[in-house]
Design a protein around this motif. Structure first.
Motif, mmCIF file in Angstrom:
data_model
loop_
_atom_site.group_PDB
_atom_site.id
_atom_site.type_symbol
_atom_site.label_atom_id
_atom_site.label_comp_id
_atom_site.label_asym_id
_atom_site.label_seq_id
_atom_site.Cartn_x
_atom_site.Cartn_y
_atom_site.Cartn_z
ATOM 1 N N UNK A 214 43.329 150.142 116.373
ATOM 2 C CA UNK A 214 44.728 149.978 116.795
ATOM 3 C C UNK A 214 45.463 151.326 116.803
ATOM 4 N N UNK A 215 45.260 152.115 115.776
ATOM 5 C CA UNK A 215 45.966 153.396 115.678
ATOM 6 C C UNK A 215 45.469 154.418 116.686
ATOM 7 N N UNK A 216 44.171 154.370 116.985
ATOM 8 C CA UNK A 216 43.607 155.348 117.930
ATOM 9 C C UNK A 216 42.442 154.707 118.679
ATOM 10 N N UNK A 217 42.732 153.899 119.709
ATOM 11 C CA UNK A 217 41.668 153.150 120.401
ATOM 12 C C UNK A 217 40.652 154.013 121.128
ATOM 13 N N UNK A 218 40.983 155.271 121.395
ATOM 14 C CA UNK A 218 40.058 156.129 122.138
ATOM 15 C C UNK A 218 39.423 157.189 121.250
ATOM 16 N N UNK A 219 39.423 156.950 119.949
ATOM 17 C CA UNK A 219 38.907 157.950 119.005
ATOM 18 C C UNK A 219 37.428 158.246 119.243
ATOM 19 N N UNK A 220 36.665 157.231 119.630
ATOM 20 C CA UNK A 220 35.216 157.419 119.793
ATOM 21 C C UNK A 220 34.847 157.935 121.181
ATOM 22 N N UNK A 221 35.847 158.120 122.044
ATOM 23 C CA UNK A 221 35.585 158.579 123.403
ATOM 24 C C UNK A 221 36.173 159.961 123.625
ATOM 25 N N UNK A 222 35.539 160.713 124.500
ATOM 26 C CA UNK A 222 36.139 161.945 124.979
ATOM 27 C C UNK A 222 37.103 161.625 126.111
#
Length: 266
Positions: A214-222
């Motif tokens: 929720x806080x950072x939905x794109x954390x695992x993506x570049x």
């Protein structure tokens, strides 16, 4: 899918003790503060001493994994649309599969609490089946179930099991979730695919994963992995801040999990 009841009169105990699919319609409220409801078709596939409960979409994807080695992409919402449960009767195993978008493999949570049922004297006919009412508590909700001993399988939709017959109909007291049996089929062994690449986690760990997403939905993506297109199919500039806010709003608007006692306050 149009649901209907089939009348099975030839050796029903034999039929239901082998490979059977019980197809349920789930009607639910994504947001308990709204009157809006959605419907999803689920399959309870029973084979010998085990069962899988999953959506029609996931079942199709699992079948494709058998044929070509990989399935279709799923709607990766981790709150109330991804109900996927594996049960093994003789071992008293109930595993709930949970999902985090963009993350593989899947995770499982062991449902350790045994359901304590209160069977009442109230009876009624649902479709072709003579049913009896029972009550239990699970996930911070009170549930009312109707089961039939005409189908001698002590199982039902989702995690619900342990009654002296199949659960035909079950809902919580607020009618946020309602499961109704519609159709019974015989299925092929090859359709009983179970995803084995998963990690076991606790409810608390799952809550942390949900909050991190929720806080950072794109954390695992570049950033280069995220491409946006306009209606004409042209690539447009990616605005991760706007996309993050949109995802967060959707999560808040779909925050009515079936395990109400595991609900997150975003």
């Amino acid at each position: 899918m149009k649901l209907k009841f089939f009348i099975l009169t030839l050796f029903p105990t034999l039929i239901f003790s082998q490979n059977s699919s019980f197809i349920y319609e789930m009607k639910f409220k994504p947001n308990s503060d709204s009157t809006k409801t959605e419907k999803i078709i689920y399959f309870l596939d029973v084979k010998n001493q085990e069962s899988i409960f999953r959506s029609e979409k996931f079942r199709t994807s699992d079948s494709l994994r058998i044929k070509r080695g990989y399935g279709n992409s799923a709607d990766m919402q981790f709150n109330n649309k991804q109900l996927y449960v594996y049960k093994k009767y003789d071992k008293n195993v109930v595993n709930k599969y949970v999902f985090i978008p963009f993350i593989e493999p899947k995770y499982t949570i062991k449902v350790k609490k045994n359901l304590i049922w209160k069977i009442t004297n109230e009876k009624r006919k649902i479709g072709q089946y003579d049913c009896q009412k029972a009550e239990t508590n699970y996930g911070g909700r009170k549930w009312f179930a109707w089961f039939t001993n005409e189908i001698p399988i002590q199982d039902g939709p989702y995690v619900f099991r342990g009654l002296p017959g199949l659960i035909v109909d079950i809902s919580d007291e607020n009618s946020d979730y309602y499961f109704k049996l519609g159709e019974v089929r015989h299925f092929l062994w090859k359709e009983f695919y179970l995803e084995t690449s998963q990690n076991e986690i606790s409810w608390e760990d799952f809550k942390k994963l949900q909050m991190n997403f929720y806080n950072n939905p794109f954390a695992v993506l570049n950033k280069s992995d995220v491409t946006n297109y306009d209606e004409a199919g042209n690539i447009v500039e990616t605005d991760l801040k706007r996309m993050t806010e949109s995802i967060q709003e959707r999560i808040r608007n779909n925050n009515n999990p079936i395990e109400l006692d595991q609900k997150l306050d975003y």
